[in-house]
Scaffold this motif. Structure first.
Motif, PDB file in Angstrom:
ATOM      1  N   HIS A 192       0.818  -1.214   0.000  1.00 15.72           N
ATOM      2  CA  HIS A 192       0.000   0.000   0.000  1.00 15.72           C
ATOM      3  C   HIS A 192       0.849   1.260   0.000  1.00 15.72           C
ATOM      4  N   ALA A 318      -7.536   8.288   6.680  1.00 12.88           N
ATOM      5  CA  ALA A 318      -7.000   7.052   6.101  1.00 12.88           C
ATOM      6  C   ALA A 318      -6.948   5.909   7.103  1.00 12.88           C
ATOM      7  N   VAL A 326      -9.795   6.641   0.209  1.00  8.44           N
ATOM      8  CA  VAL A 326      -8.841   7.677   0.603  1.00  8.44           C
ATOM      9  C   VAL A 326      -7.420   7.348   0.138  1.00  8.44           C
ATOM     10  N   ILE A 327      -6.817   8.310  -0.557  1.00  6.88           N
ATOM     11  CA  ILE A 327      -5.398   8.270  -0.915  1.00  6.88           C
ATOM     12  C   ILE A 327      -4.709   9.193   0.090  1.00  6.88           C
ATOM     13  N   TYR A 328      -3.816   8.644   0.905  1.00 10.59           N
ATOM     14  CA  TYR A 328      -3.195   9.420   1.983  1.00 10.59           C
ATOM     15  C   TYR A 328      -1.779   9.825   1.569  1.00 10.59           C
ATOM     16  N   ILE A 346      -0.218   6.544   0.301  1.00 15.21           N
ATOM     17  CA  ILE A 346      -0.785   5.288   0.796  1.00 15.21           C
ATOM     18  C   ILE A 346      -2.126   5.109   0.099  1.00 15.21           C
ATOM     19  N   ALA A 347      -2.314   3.942  -0.519  1.00 15.39           N
ATOM     20  CA  ALA A 347      -3.533   3.725  -1.305  1.00 15.39           C
ATOM     21  C   ALA A 347      -3.789   2.228  -1.416  1.00 15.39           C
ATOM     22  N   PRO A 348      -4.999   1.856  -1.852  1.00 13.64           N
ATOM     23  CA  PRO A 348      -5.243   0.440  -2.137  1.00 13.64           C
ATOM     24  C   PRO A 348      -4.160  -0.102  -3.081  1.00 13.64           C
TER      25      PRO A 348
END
Lengths: 491, 491
Positions: A192, A318, A326-328, A346-348
């Motif tokens: 992630h 997040a 949410v993209i952190y 940080i993302a899927p």
């Protein structure tokens, strides 16, 4: 024999090793034609005596020149200047070398105009009020250089440096998992984590993956200008939602979502730029509901989370139940002294994988050496120690500046002390022209913004961010004293 | 008193200074509750005796802990564990920390699929045939670290690191002017130089400034795959022009220009990727006429100019009368050991200025520290010396590999020795399956490409680039021996 003692001068105080100084000078003598091809140099013992140096130094110089093809070692005769000199002259196919000019022969796309940036200091201008930079004098740069050296001295460094993934160096992504879990409660694995060049590349990448020309994107009013410009460059239509003392107005976001297809929301959850406001816990709760209900992609820019002085920071969106929306985004750039630009997204996992593909087209990947060095500094606690120390110092600077502004400029300015970050959002009374103030300050050795970069959609706010973190107590006092003296006389 | 001798162990062989080891351990004891808030530590003299260390070391540890707020110095009583411990626990607003998953809740744009990249080595796989990487064991990395240290020890480093231009550090742009004039005959000033992250960012930037979706772009057939992908990502329609032994077919380019509006031409003038062919002087002359006649914007990618072994390189189109149409691109990444990614773009000043604006949106700017260090290495001749040395070594490796391929694999492969660069373009006879070959090589400890990344538009070439520069003589022999043994038995 040539008068080498006069021709070759060495200086042990220089950084360049003496043998290389000798080698460079000999190359010069060959290029100037003083040493002819086919001629012989004195033996190393003789030259060492002449130059009053150790013989090994001269041998090292000769070996360097052999390896570069300037000299040939002729058995029983010594060092000969090569007859086939290694001077590469490119083959020309046109007599005239054409100068480059100002204009292209073709038209090109001009990116949206950026605001006038934080002022540049110069030697004659020792004091600068910037937009909220850290004090690079506090940054652990010596530790960073030590780690770089330790990496390149390690046995397998060449494999580390030669191959790397666009999503970032494995060791760093693993350290990030621990770091973000400890500091922000993020529940993630290395899949992630995408390492980027500062928060800015993370914003650009995430936005480029999401936005198509014509899409509606919600941003704060006001908002971080480089985020606005980035979305505009990608063709977005910006919808501006007011930011008040609790952060962005979540009810307005909900209304907008119910009215039209919103493609993305960009928000800064701690120390919003420029207002320094932190989004309240109550609004975060409400926002999570909206995000899930409308499946609204969100860029949560939390660039300054690590710098918080009053009470404690609030966990990011997040870390909560955002339903994969949410993209952190965050950054180490302010910890590492600004020049070493390492941030993260940080993302899927599927989003990280696709972002890595896009990043390869932009610049292939990050600097493995810098990323590995940062991983080591995270692992051995250097970054945590640095953050603790600098938070203490920045808190003191914030408090001092608040006190100075209140006591010295109280009639001219209004502000709310920020809970963290590196700047105070300072609004000036309407009768004070910031352009005039900045111009007069410049005459007194202080560079500051005249506030244009904080005009959003043409709306003047007559304010600026007064970065306190990069100025020590003496510098803060000096800057405020200059402003006080101008306000006393000019307005 | 607690048994500190047992509780605190130090190790002088560690990189971390002993006083920091003590400080870290004391923080641990406080966090574990063994040292209670409000309790007192032994005096520095007493603790030093117990730990068998110099008293100054203990004092340094105590000072570190005071600066981090773990201890308080109480007059006449000594060091007290702080009652208000500096542990920041973020405020939670949700009980459950939600894990990130694989999928996003929203859809996103997937960049064009990249080919399988150069293989990654691992500990069990000591030999790798890559696409044409330099030997980072030869790179001047120690010099580079030395320059970084020297920059951060200089008096004005904090101003250098804090402020920087998106087009690149001034000192480096000035050095580039000299360097490109000396090596390539370019007639430019610093205003024509844009520093980028490797050649790849220069390609992306230039293309993003020129291309609009639907535009026709001419590339070689075959062509460097990351350039193709980059143009496709920006929406270009690619027109492929054959590359033969003299480079790209200039007559076909002219025909295309006369038939439709061509928006851009991308070409690699030295050691074309993947074929290693150099564009002949005659074709360069012809191409200049076409460029001027059709006002055709050209990206001249000359990424490997500095590595040329047979005769001399040819001056770039950028040095001749191209009429303001040529964007010239190069890189130092291969000289600096791959991890430190610094490249450059030379263009008319207005194009450089606009590219810098676009770059700010992508990642603000480069690493000033790395750029300043490279400027110093260019100025003191380190880069020139490195290039001379590594060119000599790479030439020898090229010659050895050509000999080995001829002698050992002569029946199975065809190739033309390249005049420069870091790889041989190796075509295999049709009866040899590269997929099978790569798989069997892997079983013998050799990683190599199975050639898919060189299939252009679905056309198989049954070939690969055999990078020779990163393998020393022993490694080259070992790699060819493995291939020979497989070809002898499996085909």
């Amino acid at each position: 024999m040539l008068p080498f003692k006069t021709l070759i001068r060495t200086d042990k105080s220089l950084k360049l090793p003496v043998y290389q100084q000798i080698a460079n000078r000999l190359i010069g003598l060959i290029q100037e034609g003083i040493l002819k091809p086919g001629s012989f140099l004195p033996g190393s013992r003789v030259l060492a005596l002449q130059l009053d140096l150790h013989r090994k130094t001269v041998i090292a110089a000769y070996e360097e020149l052999i390896s570069q093809d300037w000299l040939e070692a002729v058995p029983r005769k010594g060092m000969m200047v090569a007859t086939n000199l290694p001077v590469i002259r490119p083959r020309s196919f046109r007599k005239v070398l054409q100068p480059y000019g100002e204009a292209t022969a073709f038209s090109f796309h001009t990116p949206p105009a950026a605001p006038v940036m934080a002022p540049y200091p110069d030697a004659s201008m020792p004091l600068v009020i910037n937009d909220g930079f850290p004090d690079v004098r506090l940054a652990p740069l010596t530790d960073w250089v030590r780690e770089c050296r330790s990496v390149i001295e390690s046995a397998r460094y060449h494999k580390l440096l030669m191959y790397g993934e666009a999503a970032g160096t494995t060791a760093l992504r693993k350290e990030m998992v621990k770091y973000l879990s400890n500091t922000r409660g993020l529940n993630i694995t290395a899949d992630h984590v995408m390492i980027t060049r500062g928060a800015q590349m993370a914003i650009y990448l995430a936005a480029a993956m999401i936005i198509k020309p014509g899409d509606y994107v919600i941003v704060g009013s006001p908002n971080y200008f480089f985020a606005d410009l980035c979305f505009e460059q990608l063709g977005a239509r910006l919808l501006r939602v007011p930011v008040d003392g609790e952060g962005i107005d979540v009810d307005v976001i909900e209304t907008l979502c119910s009215q039209k297809k919103i493609r993305m929301l960009y928000l800064i959850t701690h120390h919003h730029h420029p207002t320094t406001v932190t989004l309240s816990a109550a609004r975060r709760m409400k926002l999570l509901e909206i995000i899930r209900k409308y499946k609204l992609p969100v860029i949560e820019d939390d660039y300054d989370y690590d710098f918080h002085y009053s009470s404690a920071p609030i966990l990011p969106l997040a870390s909560a139940d955002h339903g994969g929306n949410v993209i952190y985004i965050g950054s180490f750039t302010k910890s590492l002294g600004l020049s070493i630009r390492i941030g993260f997204m940080i993302a899927p996992a599927s989003f990280v994988a696709a972002s890595a593909e896009l990043r390869r087209l932009m610049d292939l990947r990050g600097d493995n050496l810098a990323e590995q060095a940062l991983a080591n500094l995270l692992a051995d606690g250097t970054i945590a120690r640095h953050l603790k120390k600098s938070n203490k110092i920045y808190r003191e600077r914030r408090d001092l500046l608040c006190e100075l502004l209140q006591q010295r400029l109280g009639k001219a300015v209004t502000f709310t002390p920020p809970a963290g970050g590196m700047a105070i959002w300072l609004r000036f009374s309407p009768k004070i022209s910031l352009i005039k103030l900045a111009e007069k300050a410049r005459g007194k050795g202080l560079r500051m913004s005249s506030g244009e970069q904080y005009h959003y959609g043409g709306k003047s706010v007559n304010g600026l961010r007064f970065g306190f973190a990069s100025l020590n107590n003496r510098e803060l006092r000096a800057a405020v004293a200059i402003l006080e003296s101008i306000l006393d006389t000019a307005f």
